[in-house]
Design an enzyme around this catalytic site. Sequence first.
Site, PDB file in Angstrom:
ATOM      1  N   ASP A  66      72.923  76.236  86.703  1.00  0.00           N
ATOM      2  CA  ASP A  66      71.496  76.545  86.808  1.00  0.00           C
ATOM      3  C   ASP A  66      71.044  76.600  88.265  1.00  0.00           C
ATOM      4  O   ASP A  66      71.801  76.234  89.174  1.00  0.00           O
ATOM      5  CB  ASP A  66      70.674  75.498  86.032  1.00  0.00           C
ATOM      6  CG  ASP A  66      71.159  74.067  86.257  1.00  0.00           C
ATOM      7  OD1 ASP A  66      71.866  73.817  87.257  1.00  0.00           O
ATOM      8  OD2 ASP A  66      70.844  73.199  85.439  1.00  0.00           O
ATOM      9  N   ASN A 135      66.130  63.291  78.502  1.00  0.00           N
ATOM     10  CA  ASN A 135      65.609  63.897  77.271  1.00  0.00           C
ATOM     11  C   ASN A 135      66.678  64.690  76.518  1.00  0.00           C
ATOM     12  O   ASN A 135      66.365  65.435  75.593  1.00  0.00           O
ATOM     13  CB  ASN A 135      64.395  64.783  77.575  1.00  0.00           C
ATOM     14  CG  ASN A 135      64.747  65.975  78.465  1.00  0.00           C
ATOM     15  OD1 ASN A 135      65.912  66.169  78.810  1.00  0.00           O
ATOM     16  ND2 ASN A 135      63.751  66.760  78.838  1.00  0.00           N
ATOM     17  N   HIS A 137      68.675  67.050  77.818  1.00  0.00           N
ATOM     18  CA  HIS A 137      68.950  68.419  78.260  1.00  0.00           C
ATOM     19  C   HIS A 137      70.325  68.533  78.910  1.00  0.00           C
ATOM     20  O   HIS A 137      70.845  67.569  79.476  1.00  0.00           O
ATOM     21  CB  HIS A 137      67.833  68.982  79.166  1.00  0.00           C
ATOM     22  CG  HIS A 137      67.781  68.472  80.567  1.00  0.00           C
ATOM     23  ND1 HIS A 137      66.592  68.103  81.187  1.00  0.00           N
ATOM     24  CD2 HIS A 137      68.730  68.308  81.518  1.00  0.00           C
ATOM     25  CE1 HIS A 137      66.841  67.734  82.429  1.00  0.00           C
ATOM     26  NE2 HIS A 137      68.126  67.850  82.655  1.00  0.00           N
ATOM     27  N   GLU A 142      65.881  72.533  78.111  1.00  0.00           N
ATOM     28  CA  GLU A 142      65.015  71.438  77.681  1.00  0.00           C
ATOM     29  C   GLU A 142      64.985  71.366  76.144  1.00  0.00           C
ATOM     30  O   GLU A 142      65.357  72.344  75.474  1.00  0.00           O
ATOM     31  CB  GLU A 142      63.596  71.679  78.212  1.00  0.00           C
ATOM     32  CG  GLU A 142      63.487  71.715  79.741  1.00  0.00           C
ATOM     33  CD  GLU A 142      63.504  70.329  80.376  1.00  0.00           C
ATOM     34  OE1 GLU A 142      64.224  69.440  79.882  1.00  0.00           O
ATOM     35  OE2 GLU A 142      62.813  70.148  81.395  1.00  0.00           O
TER      36      GLU A 142
HETATM   37  C1  GLP Z   1      69.338  68.074  86.190  1.00  0.00           C
HETATM   38  C2  GLP Z   1      70.396  69.170  86.015  1.00  0.00           C
HETATM   39  C3  GLP Z   1      71.350  68.842  84.921  1.00  0.00           C
HETATM   40  C4  GLP Z   1      71.787  67.389  85.046  1.00  0.00           C
HETATM   41  C5  GLP Z   1      70.624  66.497  84.782  1.00  0.00           C
HETATM   42  C6  GLP Z   1      70.946  65.022  84.961  1.00  0.00           C
HETATM   43  O1  GLP Z   1      68.076  68.393  85.767  1.00  0.00           O
HETATM   44  N1  GLP Z   1      69.887  70.482  85.823  1.00  0.00           N
HETATM   45  O2  GLP Z   1      72.470  69.721  84.950  1.00  0.00           O
HETATM   46  O3  GLP Z   1      72.764  67.110  84.095  1.00  0.00           O
HETATM   47  O4  GLP Z   1      69.505  66.857  85.539  1.00  0.00           O
HETATM   48  O5  GLP Z   1      70.857  64.666  86.294  1.00  0.00           O
HETATM   49  P1  GLP Z   1      71.309  63.268  86.899  1.00  0.00           P
HETATM   50  O6  GLP Z   1      72.774  63.236  86.799  1.00  0.00           O
HETATM   51  O7  GLP Z   1      70.834  63.291  88.316  1.00  0.00           O
HETATM   52  O8  GLP Z   1      70.650  62.230  86.069  1.00  0.00           O
END
Ligand code: GLP
Length: 259
Positions: A66, A135, A137, A142
């Site tokens: 992304d 959440n 995702h 989302e």
């Molecule tokens: C972001 C990314 C995801 C990631 C998630 C968790 O929003 N787009 O690909 O898995 O958040 O992030 P973190 O590992 O910093 O908790």
Amino acid sequence: MEVVIRPDADDAGRTVAGIIHHAIVEGTKTLGLATGASSLGVYRDLARRHRQEGLSFADVDAFLLDEYIGLPPSHPQSYAQVIRRELVDHVDLDPVRVHAPRGTASDPQQEARRFERTLTAAGPVAVQILGIGVNGHIGFNEPGSSLASCTRLKTLTDDTRRDNARFFGGIDEVPRHVITQGLATIGRASHLVLIATGPHKAYAVAAAVEGPVSAMCPASILQLHPHATVVVDELAAARLEQQPYYRHIARHRPAGQGY
Ligand code: GLP
């Protein structure tokens, strides 16, 4: 799906790096990369393996999940830049072979379709690393995302923007819109490897692994995948009801069986 419980975040990161190392040695040429704090330990250990064990990414194409709309690749928090800083700068992965949606494309919808086409032509991705949002995702899909979705433009929830504000100067600086691989796009990878660490991920992990398959928990699509591995530390495993069974599997692993 296999659930692998490790004592701590470092150990979980090393486990995922080991899966990627093994895949590359076996001839893997396409990797799917995630951003976020959870994957940093993976990239740290991949860099170490490159330095100390000769692991080479010279033949690999890498695809990001992304990107934030509006951030140029030079912005320190654009995902293209994060991957460069955390992985590409430390290994022999050719920057030209790291593919990401362009956050500054004049037509984001068209850019999403272009990225999907690039991925389809080069794919399937052999090993896709995934983190998970609190959440549920994955990528930036989302809750409510179609289980059949392809790469497209999405609007972030304010909860996700608040979570990611730690990487920016505050929530107001976190873009509202993103381009993300869809759930069907992600599902085309041959092996999905999700890493989650810390107590704040425990509910999302339990919902993804042991809850119903539902658009309300996008990570639950791993249950539909023929080869999915979920690597968690003890804290993120805390709400899993089947913990005794996952530990039983680890104790009785047939010799030589990989992930
Ligand atoms: C972001 C990314 C995801 C990631 C998630 C968790 O929003 N787009 O690909 O898995 O958040 O992030 P973190 O590992 O910093 O908790």
